[in-house]
Design a protein around this motif. Sequence first.
Motif, PDB file in Angstrom:
ATOM      1  N   HIS A  78       6.861   6.395  27.830  1.00  0.00           N
ATOM      2  CA  HIS A  78       5.529   6.875  28.187  1.00  0.00           C
ATOM      3  C   HIS A  78       4.720   7.156  26.929  1.00  0.00           C
ATOM      4  O   HIS A  78       3.521   6.806  26.855  1.00  0.00           O
ATOM      5  N   GLU A  79       5.351   7.731  25.911  1.00  0.00           N
ATOM      6  CA  GLU A  79       4.640   8.052  24.677  1.00  0.00           C
ATOM      7  C   GLU A  79       4.220   6.785  23.940  1.00  0.00           C
ATOM      8  O   GLU A  79       3.105   6.713  23.398  1.00  0.00           O
ATOM      9  N   GLN A  80       5.091   5.777  23.918  1.00  0.00           N
ATOM     10  CA  GLN A  80       4.739   4.520  23.259  1.00  0.00           C
ATOM     11  C   GLN A  80       3.586   3.827  23.969  1.00  0.00           C
ATOM     12  O   GLN A  80       2.651   3.334  23.328  1.00  0.00           O
ATOM     13  N   ARG A  81       3.615   3.785  25.307  1.00  0.00           N
ATOM     14  CA  ARG A  81       2.537   3.147  26.054  1.00  0.00           C
ATOM     15  C   ARG A  81       1.217   3.872  25.823  1.00  0.00           C
ATOM     16  O   ARG A  81       0.163   3.237  25.629  1.00  0.00           O
ATOM     17  N   THR A  82       1.253   5.189  25.808  1.00  0.00           N
ATOM     18  CA  THR A  82       0.033   5.967  25.574  1.00  0.00           C
ATOM     19  C   THR A  82      -0.547   5.654  24.193  1.00  0.00           C
ATOM     20  O   THR A  82      -1.762   5.477  24.034  1.00  0.00           O
ATOM     21  N   ALA A  83       0.331   5.569  23.188  1.00  0.00           N
ATOM     22  CA  ALA A  83      -0.134   5.282  21.840  1.00  0.00           C
ATOM     23  C   ALA A  83      -0.720   3.877  21.733  1.00  0.00           C
ATOM     24  O   ALA A  83      -1.742   3.660  21.070  1.00  0.00           O
ATOM     25  N   LEU A  84      -0.088   2.898  22.405  1.00  0.00           N
ATOM     26  CA  LEU A  84      -0.565   1.521  22.331  1.00  0.00           C
ATOM     27  C   LEU A  84      -1.826   1.297  23.150  1.00  0.00           C
ATOM     28  O   LEU A  84      -2.653   0.445  22.813  1.00  0.00           O
ATOM     29  N   ASP A  85      -1.985   2.043  24.230  1.00  0.00           N
ATOM     30  CA  ASP A  85      -3.170   1.889  25.083  1.00  0.00           C
ATOM     31  C   ASP A  85      -4.460   2.097  24.300  1.00  0.00           C
ATOM     32  O   ASP A  85      -5.474   1.445  24.563  1.00  0.00           O
ATOM     33  N   GLN A  86      -4.432   3.002  23.337  1.00  0.00           N
ATOM     34  CA  GLN A  86      -5.659   3.333  22.611  1.00  0.00           C
ATOM     35  C   GLN A  86      -6.119   2.213  21.689  1.00  0.00           C
ATOM     36  O   GLN A  86      -7.276   2.193  21.257  1.00  0.00           O
ATOM     37  N   LEU A  87      -5.218   1.253  21.398  1.00  0.00           N
ATOM     38  CA  LEU A  87      -5.574   0.171  20.491  1.00  0.00           C
ATOM     39  C   LEU A  87      -6.155  -1.044  21.209  1.00  0.00           C
ATOM     40  O   LEU A  87      -6.619  -1.983  20.570  1.00  0.00           O
ATOM     41  N   THR A 118      12.481   0.703  20.171  1.00  0.00           N
ATOM     42  CA  THR A 118      13.109   1.987  19.858  1.00  0.00           C
ATOM     43  C   THR A 118      12.300   2.806  18.866  1.00  0.00           C
ATOM     44  O   THR A 118      12.323   4.033  18.916  1.00  0.00           O
ATOM     45  N   ARG A 119      11.583   2.134  17.934  1.00  0.00           N
ATOM     46  CA  ARG A 119      10.755   2.883  16.994  1.00  0.00           C
ATOM     47  C   ARG A 119       9.680   1.985  16.406  1.00  0.00           C
ATOM     48  O   ARG A 119       9.952   0.881  15.941  1.00  0.00           O
ATOM     49  N   ILE A 120       8.441   2.455  16.418  1.00  0.00           N
ATOM     50  CA  ILE A 120       7.316   1.718  15.845  1.00  0.00           C
ATOM     51  C   ILE A 120       7.374   1.799  14.326  1.00  0.00           C
ATOM     52  O   ILE A 120       7.643   2.853  13.744  1.00  0.00           O
ATOM     53  N   ASN A 121       7.137   0.677  13.669  1.00  0.00           N
ATOM     54  CA  ASN A 121       6.954   0.670  12.215  1.00  0.00           C
ATOM     55  C   ASN A 121       5.477   0.542  11.870  1.00  0.00           C
ATOM     56  O   ASN A 121       4.959   1.263  11.033  1.00  0.00           O
ATOM     57  N   LEU A 122       4.799  -0.389  12.551  1.00  0.00           N
ATOM     58  CA  LEU A 122       3.370  -0.603  12.334  1.00  0.00           C
ATOM     59  C   LEU A 122       2.792  -1.288  13.565  1.00  0.00           C
ATOM     60  O   LEU A 122       3.359  -2.257  14.058  1.00  0.00           O
ATOM     61  N   VAL A 123       1.674  -0.774  14.051  1.00  0.00           N
ATOM     62  CA  VAL A 123       0.889  -1.450  15.084  1.00  0.00           C
ATOM     63  C   VAL A 123      -0.561  -1.353  14.652  1.00  0.00           C
ATOM     64  O   VAL A 123      -1.065  -0.260  14.375  1.00  0.00           O
ATOM     65  N   THR A 124      -1.260  -2.506  14.577  1.00  0.00           N
ATOM     66  CA  THR A 124      -2.603  -2.485  14.026  1.00  0.00           C
ATOM     67  C   THR A 124      -3.475  -3.584  14.620  1.00  0.00           C
ATOM     68  O   THR A 124      -2.990  -4.655  14.969  1.00  0.00           O
ATOM     69  N   THR A 125      -4.759  -3.307  14.699  1.00  0.00           N
ATOM     70  CA  THR A 125      -5.740  -4.323  15.080  1.00  0.00           C
ATOM     71  C   THR A 125      -6.356  -4.982  13.855  1.00  0.00           C
ATOM     72  O   THR A 125      -7.168  -5.893  13.987  1.00  0.00           O
ATOM     73  N   GLN A 196      -1.010   8.503  11.772  1.00  0.00           N
ATOM     74  CA  GLN A 196      -2.220   7.754  12.084  1.00  0.00           C
ATOM     75  C   GLN A 196      -3.352   8.258  11.211  1.00  0.00           C
ATOM     76  O   GLN A 196      -3.617   9.455  11.138  1.00  0.00           O
ATOM     77  N   GLN A 197      -4.011   7.323  10.523  1.00  0.00           N
ATOM     78  CA  GLN A 197      -5.130   7.681   9.649  1.00  0.00           C
ATOM     79  C   GLN A 197      -6.449   7.098  10.132  1.00  0.00           C
ATOM     80  O   GLN A 197      -7.495   7.366   9.548  1.00  0.00           O
ATOM     81  N   SER A 198      -6.407   6.290  11.189  1.00  0.00           N
ATOM     82  CA  SER A 198      -7.620   5.735  11.779  1.00  0.00           C
ATOM     83  C   SER A 198      -7.313   5.385  13.222  1.00  0.00           C
ATOM     84  O   SER A 198      -6.167   5.464  13.673  1.00  0.00           O
ATOM     85  N   ASP A 199      -8.335   4.959  13.965  1.00  0.00           N
ATOM     86  CA  ASP A 199      -8.128   4.604  15.368  1.00  0.00           C
ATOM     87  C   ASP A 199      -7.720   3.146  15.538  1.00  0.00           C
ATOM     88  O   ASP A 199      -7.662   2.638  16.654  1.00  0.00           O
ATOM     89  N   THR A 200      -7.421   2.448  14.419  1.00  0.00           N
ATOM     90  CA  THR A 200      -7.048   1.037  14.493  1.00  0.00           C
ATOM     91  C   THR A 200      -5.597   0.769  14.123  1.00  0.00           C
ATOM     92  O   THR A 200      -5.113  -0.346  14.325  1.00  0.00           O
ATOM     93  N   THR A 201      -4.895   1.763  13.591  1.00  0.00           N
ATOM     94  CA  THR A 201      -3.554   1.512  13.065  1.00  0.00           C
ATOM     95  C   THR A 201      -2.640   2.702  13.317  1.00  0.00           C
ATOM     96  O   THR A 201      -3.024   3.849  13.079  1.00  0.00           O
TER      97      THR A 201
END
Length: 501
Positions: A78-87, A118-125, A196-201
Motif C-alpha cells: 500500500h505504501e509503495q502504490r501510494t508513493a508511485l501514484d503521485q508520479l 521489496t525496496r525502491i532504489n530510484l523512481v523518477t519522471t 524525496q527532494q522534489s515531486d518528480t523523483t
Amino acid sequence: MQRPHRLLVIATASLLTLVGCTSSKGPIELGHRSDTLDSGLSHTPAPFMLSGMVSVSPETASFTPCGSQKQYWLNLSHEQRTALDQLGGPVYGEFEGFFTPVESRGFSADYPASVTMTRINLVTTELNSCAQPRHAVLADGQSPRMWSAAVGEHNMAWESDGDSQEVPLTGKQMDDSTAHFRARNAALTLTATGCQQSDTTLYGWRATLKTSQRTYQGCALMPSYDHSQHWAGEYQGQSQSPGQPVLTTQLTLLPDHSAITTYHPQGETVTKETGVWQPVGENQVQVLTTRSGEQMVVSERIYTRNGFTLTASEETFNGNTYSLGHDGLTLRLKVGDAVDVSNQTGVKGSAEKNPRVEQALRDYLRDNGQAGPLTYRWLTHDLNQDGQPELLVLTDSCGSGGCTLLVFKGEAQGWQFNSRMTLVHVPLLLARSQSQGWHDLVVPVGGGGAPAGHHVMRFDGQRYPLNPSSAPRAPKPDGSDTALFADGIYATQQGVVLGEE
C-alpha cells in the motif's frame, strides 16, 4: 525554475573518473505437462536489482525490464502504490525485487509472471528511458547547501562550495538497512528510509555526508547493476531414456530475466516453454516455467552451476516434486558457432610443469603487482611466422563469459608478455588470415549475456584486443583452421598450479 537533479545528471555521465520440498516422485517426462495448476514453490529467491519502466493504474500495476518487451504484473505494498501514484504515468524505476508465478484468476493471470518490489532504489519522471547500468553509489542534496558525492569500488569523491576531492576508500560496512563508507576526512552514511527532494523523483536512501568542513544531508541511490547477469546465456544438453528418441533440451536465460526451454525429441515436434529466471544462491539459479505452449503451468527447477555446466536433479511442477532421472538434467553453456571438426587439426593444451613457462608467468604476475595461486594450461605455437613460437596460457581466472588468456611473444632470450584477453572460451582457432604480421585468432563467445558466436581478434601492431565479445563477429568457421586448446579442457577442470611441486 526547478533545478535539475545533480544526482541524475551524474548518473548519466562518467563518474568523477571513477522452503520445504514435497515428497519426490518421478522421474518426470521432460516436455510433458499435464498436472493441475498449483503455485507452490520450494525455494525462495533473494531480491536483486531490476531496472525498467513502471506503470500504475487504479486496478493494475506492471513492470517492463530495460531492453525488453515483456510486461510483468507488479506486486506493490500500500505504501509503495501510494508513493508511485503521485508520479503519474509510466516512470523509470530501479528497485530490488524477485519473480513469482501469477494467480490463476484475476488481473494478474494475463501476465507471464509477477514481480514483487521489496525496496525502491530510484523512481523518477526525469528519465524517460533506461540508462546504462550504474556501478557507483550516488548522493546529493541542498542542506545546508548544494553538494554531491559518488562512491566507486575504490574511491570516494565529493563536491560542494568549491571543495572538490577524490580520495581512496579506507573502509565500508553494509547491511540490509544501512551503508557506511569511510575515506580520509570524510564519511558517507546511507539509511534505507526513503527520501524525496522534489515531486518528480523518489530515492530509496537518505544520505549524510560528513567532511572536515561540515555535515550535509540529502538523498542517495545504490548501483543499478544487476549482479545476476552472469547467468545469462544459452545452455544445451542431450539425454535418452530406454526405448525413446534422443532428446535435445535447450535453456535460454535472457538478460531481461525471461527464460525459454525447448525440448526437441529426434524426429518429433518441438515443445516450447516460457517463464523467468532468477538467482537463489551464490551458485544456483531458479527457472520458473509459467507457460507450456498455451497452457498455464507452474514449474520450478533449481540448476547448480559447475564451471560452464548447469545441472538440475528435480522439478517441482504444479505443486508436485519429481526426479529428473538418476543423473539429473545437465546442460552445457553454448559458445561459438557449430563447427565441422572432421578436417580440423589442433594443438592440445598441456598441464605439465615447465620451468620456462613458470618463469614467464612469475615475471608477468610480478610486473602486474599480482600474486598466486594460479592454475593454468598452456601451449606453444608460432603466431607471427618468425620461427619463435609464442606461449599461450589459459588461466583459471574465469567468469560466466569465459576465462583469461595470456599471450607471450617468443623471443631468443625467452617469452615476453604481449596480450591479455578476457572472456575466452576454448578451443579457439588460428585463422589463416593475418593482421600486422600476426595470425588472427577466432574466439568462441557465449555466456554472461553475450550471444553465442565466433569473434575475430586482430593484432593491431602491438597486441591483441582485450575482450572478444566486443570484437567483430567472424564468419562461421568451416573447420579448416587450426584449433588451439583443441581438447576444450579449461584450467578449472585440469591444470598445473604455479609454484606447486
